[in-house]
Design an enzyme around this catalytic site. Structure first.
Site, PDB file in Angstrom:
ATOM      1  N   LYS A 246      30.698  -1.512  88.857  1.00 58.43           N
ATOM      2  CA  LYS A 246      32.048  -1.072  88.479  1.00 58.43           C
ATOM      3  C   LYS A 246      33.021  -2.242  88.622  1.00 58.43           C
ATOM      4  CE  LYS A 246      35.806   2.072  90.013  1.00 58.43           C
ATOM      5  NZ  LYS A 246      36.172   3.222  90.861  1.00 58.43           N
ATOM      6  N   ASP A 251      42.950  -0.497  90.573  1.00 52.76           N
ATOM      7  CA  ASP A 251      42.998   0.941  90.278  1.00 52.76           C
ATOM      8  C   ASP A 251      44.292   1.548  90.817  1.00 52.76           C
ATOM      9  OD1 ASP A 251      42.473   3.570  89.686  1.00 52.76           O
ATOM     10  OD2 ASP A 251      40.860   3.817  91.163  1.00 52.76           O
ATOM     11  N   LYS A 258      48.062   6.886  92.306  1.00 51.49           N
ATOM     12  CA  LYS A 258      47.689   6.968  93.727  1.00 51.49           C
ATOM     13  C   LYS A 258      48.911   6.736  94.593  1.00 51.49           C
ATOM     14  CE  LYS A 258      43.041   4.862  93.482  1.00 51.49           C
ATOM     15  NZ  LYS A 258      42.247   5.974  93.988  1.00 51.49           N
ATOM     16  N   ASP A 270      38.460  -2.548  93.888  1.00 54.42           N
ATOM     17  CA  ASP A 270      37.739  -1.574  93.059  1.00 54.42           C
ATOM     18  C   ASP A 270      36.748  -2.225  92.087  1.00 54.42           C
ATOM     19  OD1 ASP A 270      37.255   1.126  92.856  1.00 54.42           O
ATOM     20  OD2 ASP A 270      38.731   1.478  91.273  1.00 54.42           O
ATOM     21  N   GLU A 331      38.330   7.153  86.996  1.00 58.44           N
ATOM     22  CA  GLU A 331      38.098   6.227  85.878  1.00 58.44           C
ATOM     23  C   GLU A 331      36.779   5.482  85.998  1.00 58.44           C
ATOM     24  OE1 GLU A 331      39.590   5.392  88.588  1.00 58.44           O
ATOM     25  OE2 GLU A 331      38.667   3.448  88.972  1.00 58.44           O
ATOM     26  N   ARG A 333      33.779   6.402  86.795  1.00 60.26           N
ATOM     27  CA  ARG A 333      32.641   7.054  86.144  1.00 60.26           C
ATOM     28  C   ARG A 333      32.704   6.885  84.629  1.00 60.26           C
ATOM     29  NH1 ARG A 333      34.124  12.656  88.930  1.00 60.26           N
ATOM     30  NH2 ARG A 333      34.845  11.126  90.443  1.00 60.26           N
TER      31      ARG A 333
HETATM   32  N1  BES Z   1      38.449   3.708  93.272  1.00 59.03           N
HETATM   33  C1  BES Z   1      38.548   5.047  93.639  1.00 59.03           C
HETATM   34  C2  BES Z   1      37.639   5.423  94.805  1.00 59.03           C
HETATM   35  C3  BES Z   1      37.912   4.780  96.138  1.00 59.03           C
HETATM   36  C4  BES Z   1      38.698   5.401  97.079  1.00 59.03           C
HETATM   37  C5  BES Z   1      37.336   3.565  96.445  1.00 59.03           C
HETATM   38  C6  BES Z   1      38.920   4.798  98.294  1.00 59.03           C
HETATM   39  C7  BES Z   1      37.561   2.961  97.668  1.00 59.03           C
HETATM   40  C8  BES Z   1      38.358   3.577  98.592  1.00 59.03           C
HETATM   41  C9  BES Z   1      38.181   5.959  92.471  1.00 59.03           C
HETATM   42  O1  BES Z   1      38.460   5.479  91.215  1.00 59.03           O
HETATM   43  C10 BES Z   1      38.954   7.221  92.648  1.00 59.03           C
HETATM   44  O2  BES Z   1      40.141   7.159  92.612  1.00 59.03           O
HETATM   45  N2  BES Z   1      38.255   8.316  92.847  1.00 59.03           N
HETATM   46  C11 BES Z   1      38.872   9.569  93.045  1.00 59.03           C
HETATM   47  C12 BES Z   1      38.178  10.563  92.139  1.00 59.03           C
HETATM   48  C13 BES Z   1      38.832  11.904  92.080  1.00 59.03           C
HETATM   49  C14 BES Z   1      40.155  11.812  91.333  1.00 59.03           C
HETATM   50  C15 BES Z   1      37.895  12.842  91.394  1.00 59.03           C
HETATM   51  C16 BES Z   1      38.723   9.975  94.501  1.00 59.03           C
HETATM   52  O3  BES Z   1      37.639   9.765  95.061  1.00 59.03           O
HETATM   53  O4  BES Z   1      39.685  10.411  95.084  1.00 59.03           O
HETATM   54 ZN    ZN Z   2      38.456   3.386  91.018  1.00 60.96          ZN
HETATM   55 ZN    ZN Z   3      40.432   5.867  90.552  1.00 54.38          ZN
END
Ligand code: BES
Ligand code: ZN
Ligand code: ZN
Length: 477
Positions: A246, A251, A258, A270, A331, A333
């Site tokens: 990835k 992000d 966020k 990320d 994003e 995925r």
């Molecule tokens: N990059 C984040 C996941 C992440 C969170 C990585 C904390 C490292 C530390 C990912 O893109 C994300 O935001 N995932 C969301 C998905 C949700 C909206 C279904 C999540 O895990 O909150």
């Molecule tokens: Zn992400």
């Molecule tokens: Zn994200």
């Protein structure tokens, strides 16, 4: 790498020495210590400390005790940690160079130096006073007899790769755009020996990579799709192993923005999955592993600007499947799915993807474990877990039961990109599974790729998670 590492035939009379020793065996003492030194040493080592410094007229002799556990993986990890602990001891005495000599009959020089080198890592690029901020230790020499040459070469390959992965994660988005990431990959490829092909936006449009393009719509910087390849003349595999990483260089969450604290403020990391894959390609090509390996890195930032995609949008992926986007922060995925579909054209014998994919993986396992899931065979999983213990990037497997997939059903498209409120790391895995048709494992490194404070030889910020794991797995493949 900010510490120089070399092998020396023999050490000079004025070189500060680190003697790796076993508490129960003192046959080495007469070689390095005078009789009065030995008296002092006996007295001091009685208090149980693991490092003892004996100052001599022309040099310092540091005795470092190593301990053996019934579990060899624990012995190795404790040795890495001992190497890291010695750093503060050396810095206390302002020692800039040391020569490591192994006088115990445990083959642990490599682990000890690994802990020292990784623990001494610093990312100083953005400090004005780099010298003032720099650790005192700048050079480690290993006595020739204390390490086998193939072990040394392998160690060097791993250290270079892990530190490169850390550098990439530590680079802020203000420097590391998707295009800049491609340039970094090309330069690492030149140094290490793997090939690189970079697909730019126009080609990504032609390939109809709808996931990558949708995430990129809010950005003013173009996306890239990077294909890395290591194919030596002699390969032990007929069909390639494909790695996927990835590469979200930043992000923000997109329109589903966020919050800043403890969330968006860490999101330069990320692309740690991409860094893990780039580091792995560097290590295996340096070490010239006899394997055909391809790595795919889709890359962009995720922002709410421009014509950003929004919750409710339906997009058509590279595979032709449609996805209802219900959260633009899911994003990772989307870009991985396009890469996983692209991987099919290689008819790969195994695909391994690495991603900082979900907050739920981070919350569930913290920095201590990488959770993984997938349909690859039992032996592959066992070997992978063995590598996890061996390098101490431990793995925990999660199930991809079909019931979890129910959460991804959409009213108007083939899939939605958002599951329910539970088991977020698994529903993310289920989403990815939809785009695979080969033996595959997915690694969610959200917890271990980035640390807010230093933990042993894993220095704060980027840890290089995944590189040592993958190298060990592929070496034993
Ligand atoms: N990059 C984040 C996941 C992440 C969170 C990585 C904390 C490292 C530390 C990912 O893109 C994300 O935001 N995932 C969301 C998905 C949700 C909206 C279904 C999540 O895990 O909150
Ligand atoms: Zn992400
Ligand atoms: Zn994200």
């Amino acid at each position: 790498m900010n510490t120089q590492l070399t092998v020396v035939k023999s050490f000079g009379k004025t070189d500060d020495l680190v003697i790796l020793a076993d508490r129960k065996n003192n046959s080495w003492q007469d070689k390095y210590l005078s009789s009065s030194d030995i008296k002092v040493f006996k007295n001091v080592s009685r208090n149980g400390s693991s490092s003892v410094l004996i100052p001599q007229e022309k040099r310092n002799v540091i005795i470092q005790f190593l301990a053996k556990h019934s579990d060899h993986n624990i012995t190795r990890e404790e040795t890495r940690l001992a190497g890291n602990d010695l750093l503060s001891f050396l810095s206390h005495y302002r020692i800039e160079e040391v020569t490591i000599v192994n006088e115990c009959n445990l083959d642990l020089t490599s682990e000890f130096v690994e802990g020292m080198m990784l623990g001494n890592y610093q990312f100083l690029k953005y400090f004005k006073d780099k010298k003032g901020k720099s650790n005192t230790l700048s050079q480690i020499k290993i006595e020739r007899k204390s390490i086998a040459m193939n072990q040394f070469d392998e160690l060097n390959a791993i250290l270079f790769a892990t530190c490169k992965a850390r550098d990439l994660v530590n680079e802020p988005q203000s420097y590391l755009s998707a295009s800049q990431l491609s340039k970094e990959i090309q330069s690492i490829g030149k140094k290490s020996g793997f090939k690189v092909k970079v697909y730019k936006k126009a080609e990504i449009i032609k390939m109809k990579m709808g996931g990558l393009l949708a995430v990129n719509m809010g950005s003013i910087s173009p996306p890239t799709f990077n294909v890395l390849e290591w194919k030596p003349k002699k390969c032990n595999n007929k069909k390639p192993i494909v790695l996927v990483g990835k590469g979200i260089v930043y992000d923000t969450g997109g329109v589903s923005l966020k919050p800043t604290a403890n969330s968006m403020d860490m999101m330069k990391s990320d692309m740690a999955g991409a860094a893990a894959v780039i580091g792995t390609m560097s290590a295996i090509s340096h070490a010239k592993l006899p394997l055909h390996v391809v790595a795919l890195i889709p890359s962009t930032d995720n922002r709410p600007g421009n014509d950003a995609y929004v919750p409710g949008d339906v997009i058509t992926m590279h595979s032709g499947s449609t996805v209802e986007v219900l959260n633009t922060d899911a994003e990772g995925r989307l870009i991985l799915a396009d890469a996983l579909h692209y991987a099919k054209k290689y008819k790969p014998e195994l695909v391994l993807d690495f991603a900082t994919l979900t907050g739920s993986a981070m919350k569930a396992f913290g920095p201590e474990a990488i959770c993984y899931m997938g349909n690859a065979g039992k032996t592959t999983k066992q070997k992978m877990e063995k590598s996890g213990f061996s390098v101490y990037e431990r793995l925990i497997e999660l199930p991809l039961w079909k019931e979890y997939g129910e959460q991804l059903k959409s009213n108007i498209a083939d899939l939605k990109n958002l599951g329910g409120s539970s088991a977020g790391m698994i529903t993310a895995g289920k989403f990815l599974e939809h785009f695979t048709d080969y033996p595959w494992l997915h690694f969610d490194i959200a917890g271990s790729a980035y640390l807010q404070k230093t933990d042993g030889y894993r220095t704060k910020e980027g840890t290089g998670a995944g590189v040592r794991l993958m190298f060990d797995f592929l070496k034993n493949y």
